[in-house]
Design a protein around this motif. Structure first.
Motif, PDB file in Angstrom:
ATOM      1  N   HIS A   1      11.931  19.728   2.621  1.00  0.00           N
ATOM      2  CA  HIS A   1      11.711  18.265   2.204  1.00  0.00           C
ATOM      3  C   HIS A   1      10.974  17.318   2.546  1.00  0.00           C
ATOM      4  CE1 HIS A   1      13.406  17.772   6.453  1.00  0.00           C
ATOM      5  NE2 HIS A   1      12.830  16.142   5.739  1.00  0.00           N
ATOM      6  N   VAL A   2      10.584  16.403   1.317  1.00  0.00           N
ATOM      7  CA  VAL A   2       9.339  15.761   1.618  1.00  0.00           C
ATOM      8  C   VAL A   2      10.228  14.406   2.032  1.00  0.00           C
ATOM      9  CG1 VAL A   2       7.479  14.190   0.279  1.00  0.00           C
ATOM     10  CG2 VAL A   2       7.940  16.545   0.371  1.00  0.00           C
TER      11      VAL A   2
ATOM     12  N   PRO B   1       1.524  16.499   0.161  1.00  0.00           N
ATOM     13  CA  PRO B   1       3.226  16.356   0.254  1.00  0.00           C
ATOM     14  C   PRO B   1       3.419  17.807   0.301  1.00  0.00           C
ATOM     15  CG  PRO B   1       2.375  16.901  -1.710  1.00  0.00           C
ATOM     16  CD  PRO B   1       0.991  15.476  -1.470  1.00  0.00           C
ATOM     17  N   ASN B   2       2.217  18.981   0.867  1.00  0.00           N
ATOM     18  CA  ASN B   2       2.275  20.273   0.975  1.00  0.00           C
ATOM     19  C   ASN B   2       2.588  20.631   2.249  1.00  0.00           C
ATOM     20  OD1 ASN B   2       2.652  21.398  -2.096  1.00  0.00           O
ATOM     21  ND2 ASN B   2       0.433  22.221  -1.193  1.00  0.00           N
ATOM     22  N   ASP B   3       2.764  19.990   2.677  1.00  0.00           N
ATOM     23  CA  ASP B   3       2.469  19.523   5.061  1.00  0.00           C
ATOM     24  C   ASP B   3       4.014  19.686   4.983  1.00  0.00           C
ATOM     25  OD1 ASP B   3      -0.514  19.407   5.000  1.00  0.00           O
ATOM     26  OD2 ASP B   3      -0.131  17.216   5.313  1.00  0.00           O
ATOM     27  N   TYR B   4       4.616  19.289   4.020  1.00  0.00           N
ATOM     28  CA  TYR B   4       6.326  19.241   3.961  1.00  0.00           C
ATOM     29  C   TYR B   4       7.040  20.649   4.089  1.00  0.00           C
ATOM     30  CZ  TYR B   4       5.555  14.395   5.955  1.00  0.00           C
ATOM     31  OH  TYR B   4       5.446  13.118   6.711  1.00  0.00           O
TER      32      TYR B   4
ATOM     33  N   LEU C   1       2.823   4.314   7.039  1.00  0.00           N
ATOM     34  CA  LEU C   1       1.581   4.355   6.433  1.00  0.00           C
ATOM     35  C   LEU C   1       1.567   5.278   4.729  1.00  0.00           C
ATOM     36  CD1 LEU C   1      -1.030   5.653   7.423  1.00  0.00           C
ATOM     37  CD2 LEU C   1      -0.424   7.681   7.354  1.00  0.00           C
ATOM     38  N   HIS C   2       3.069   6.397   4.338  1.00  0.00           N
ATOM     39  CA  HIS C   2       2.938   6.807   3.324  1.00  0.00           C
ATOM     40  C   HIS C   2       3.323   5.311   1.942  1.00  0.00           C
ATOM     41  CE1 HIS C   2       4.515  10.529   4.889  1.00  0.00           C
ATOM     42  NE2 HIS C   2       3.287  10.490   5.176  1.00  0.00           N
ATOM     43  N   VAL C   3       3.692   4.320   2.368  1.00  0.00           N
ATOM     44  CA  VAL C   3       4.163   3.444   1.545  1.00  0.00           C
ATOM     45  C   VAL C   3       2.774   1.902   1.535  1.00  0.00           C
ATOM     46  CG1 VAL C   3       5.361   1.255   0.899  1.00  0.00           C
ATOM     47  CG2 VAL C   3       6.525   3.207   2.008  1.00  0.00           C
ATOM     48  N   LYS C   4       2.168   2.247   2.957  1.00  0.00           N
ATOM     49  CA  LYS C   4       0.815   1.252   2.898  1.00  0.00           C
ATOM     50  C   LYS C   4       0.079   1.927   2.012  1.00  0.00           C
ATOM     51  CE  LYS C   4      -1.974  -1.732   4.029  1.00  0.00           C
ATOM     52  NZ  LYS C   4      -1.754  -3.393   3.639  1.00  0.00           N
ATOM     53  N   PHE C   5      -0.319   3.370   2.207  1.00  0.00           N
ATOM     54  CA  PHE C   5      -1.840   3.809   1.141  1.00  0.00           C
ATOM     55  C   PHE C   5      -1.743   5.076   0.505  1.00  0.00           C
ATOM     56  CE2 PHE C   5      -3.224   2.915   6.065  1.00  0.00           C
ATOM     57  CZ  PHE C   5      -4.549   2.153   5.416  1.00  0.00           C
ATOM     58  N   GLU C   6       0.362   5.211  -0.095  1.00  0.00           N
ATOM     59  CA  GLU C   6       0.084   5.782  -1.338  1.00  0.00           C
ATOM     60  C   GLU C   6      -0.247   7.106  -0.768  1.00  0.00           C
ATOM     61  OE1 GLU C   6      -0.868   3.645  -4.642  1.00  0.00           O
ATOM     62  OE2 GLU C   6       0.357   2.047  -4.364  1.00  0.00           O
ATOM     63  N   CYS C   7      -0.079   7.516   0.429  1.00  0.00           N
ATOM     64  CA  CYS C   7      -0.297   9.076   0.695  1.00  0.00           C
ATOM     65  C   CYS C   7       0.402   9.208   0.877  1.00  0.00           C
ATOM     66  CB  CYS C   7      -1.714   8.589   1.270  1.00  0.00           C
ATOM     67  SG  CYS C   7      -0.914   8.222   2.895  1.00  0.00           S
ATOM     68  N   CYS C   8       0.618  10.762   1.337  1.00  0.00           N
ATOM     69  CA  CYS C   8       1.956  12.047   1.950  1.00  0.00           C
ATOM     70  C   CYS C   8       0.814  12.801   2.898  1.00  0.00           C
ATOM     71  CB  CYS C   8       2.658  12.564   1.257  1.00  0.00           C
ATOM     72  SG  CYS C   8       4.020  13.328   1.596  1.00  0.00           S
ATOM     73  N   GLY C   9       1.753  12.862   4.171  1.00  0.00           N
ATOM     74  CA  GLY C   9       1.200  13.877   5.037  1.00  0.00           C
ATOM     75  C   GLY C   9       0.042  13.726   5.547  1.00  0.00           C
ATOM     76  N   VAL C  10      -0.578  14.955   6.099  1.00  0.00           N
ATOM     77  CA  VAL C  10      -2.040  14.878   6.794  1.00  0.00           C
ATOM     78  C   VAL C  10      -2.904  14.645   5.704  1.00  0.00           C
ATOM     79  CG1 VAL C  10      -3.887  14.923   7.814  1.00  0.00           C
ATOM     80  CG2 VAL C  10      -1.551  14.770   8.716  1.00  0.00           C
ATOM     81  N   SER C  11      -2.656  16.152   4.994  1.00  0.00           N
ATOM     82  CA  SER C  11      -3.252  16.917   3.388  1.00  0.00           C
ATOM     83  C   SER C  11      -3.164  16.950   2.567  1.00  0.00           C
ATOM     84  CB  SER C  11      -3.908  18.104   4.344  1.00  0.00           C
ATOM     85  OG  SER C  11      -4.740  18.593   4.594  1.00  0.00           O
TER      86      SER C  11
END
Length: 228
Positions: free
Chosen positions: A160-161, A152-155, A140-150
């Motif tokens: 670690h991220v 990178p702070n979600d991690y 999902l991260h790679v496909k949509f170029e995003c991180c977590g739900v909200s």
């Protein structure tokens, strides 16, 4: 003026041909939209898929009714043709109901997706070992170029991220070491992106259902005219 039996027969056969063609198109479009929603079911929830599932089932039933109508028209049993017409009317009503249902889900999807994604994210973080859930998030991260739900702070609580938050995913479907260090993180979360993705596809489901019901109303008129 009453139509001759041959004219009536060919009109009904024409109706059933158009009806069958619309069913084939409906099957293809609903199946494609269902697939597009199904691949992200863990993040958006299965409830979002239900209107598309209903539409796919209606396409299959429509094919069956078209076949029944074709058989009854060839046999010239008017009562059977009337019954087939009533079945078509029922299909039209259900298709319009599917349109309304899809729009209701579309209107309430933001809360549902945010809740589902957050629950799935917490469940994935609780699993310390490499799992298929973490691979889904990587993809999902790679496909949509995003991180977590909200973002990178979600991690932050994990310390670690994942490297997928900068485009580096696992080498294959089995979790393996990442290929390089992550230098630039995606700052946007996946929640809003999945929300927009699901809304777009639900709107397409609604429009397909509406178009199918309107098209089949027109062919239904062709079916009824010879009878009246």
């Amino acid at each position: 003026m009453a139509l001759s039996s041959n004219c009536w027969k060919y009109l009904v056969l024409t109706f059933n041909l158009l009806f069958a063609m619309s069913a084939v198109v409906l099957f293809g479009m609903s199946g494609y939209l269902l697939y597009r929603l199904f691949i992200y079911r863990h993040f958006i929830g299965v409830g979002v898929e239900y209107p598309a599932i209903l539409l796919l089932m209606l396409a299959i039933i429509t094919c069956s009714i078209a076949w029944i109508g074709w058989r009854t028209a060839k046999s010239m049993h008017q009562i059977h043709v009337i019954i087939a017409g009533l079945l078509v009317m029922l299909i039209v009503v259900i298709e319009f109901s599917c349109f309304v249902w899809a729009m209701v889900v579309w209107d309430n999807i933001e809360i549902d997706i945010k809740t589902t994604m957050t629950s799935y994210f917490l469940l994935t973080k609780e699993n310390k070992e490499a799992s298929v859930d973490s691979v889904r998030w990587d993809r999902l991260h790679v496909k949509f170029e995003c991180c977590g739900v909200s973002g990178p702070n979600d991690y932050s609580s994990a310390g670690h991220v994942p490297f997928s938050c900068c485009g580096q995913g696992p080498l294959d479907s089995i979790q393996k070491p990442y290929t390089s260090d992550c230098t630039t993180l995606y700052q946007r979360g996946c929640g809003n992106l999945l929300h927009d993705y699901a809304k777009q596809h639900l709107l397409l489901v609604a429009m397909v259902a509406l178009a199918a019901s309107l098209l089949q109303v027109r062919t239904l008129i062709l079916h009824i005219l010879p009878v009246v």
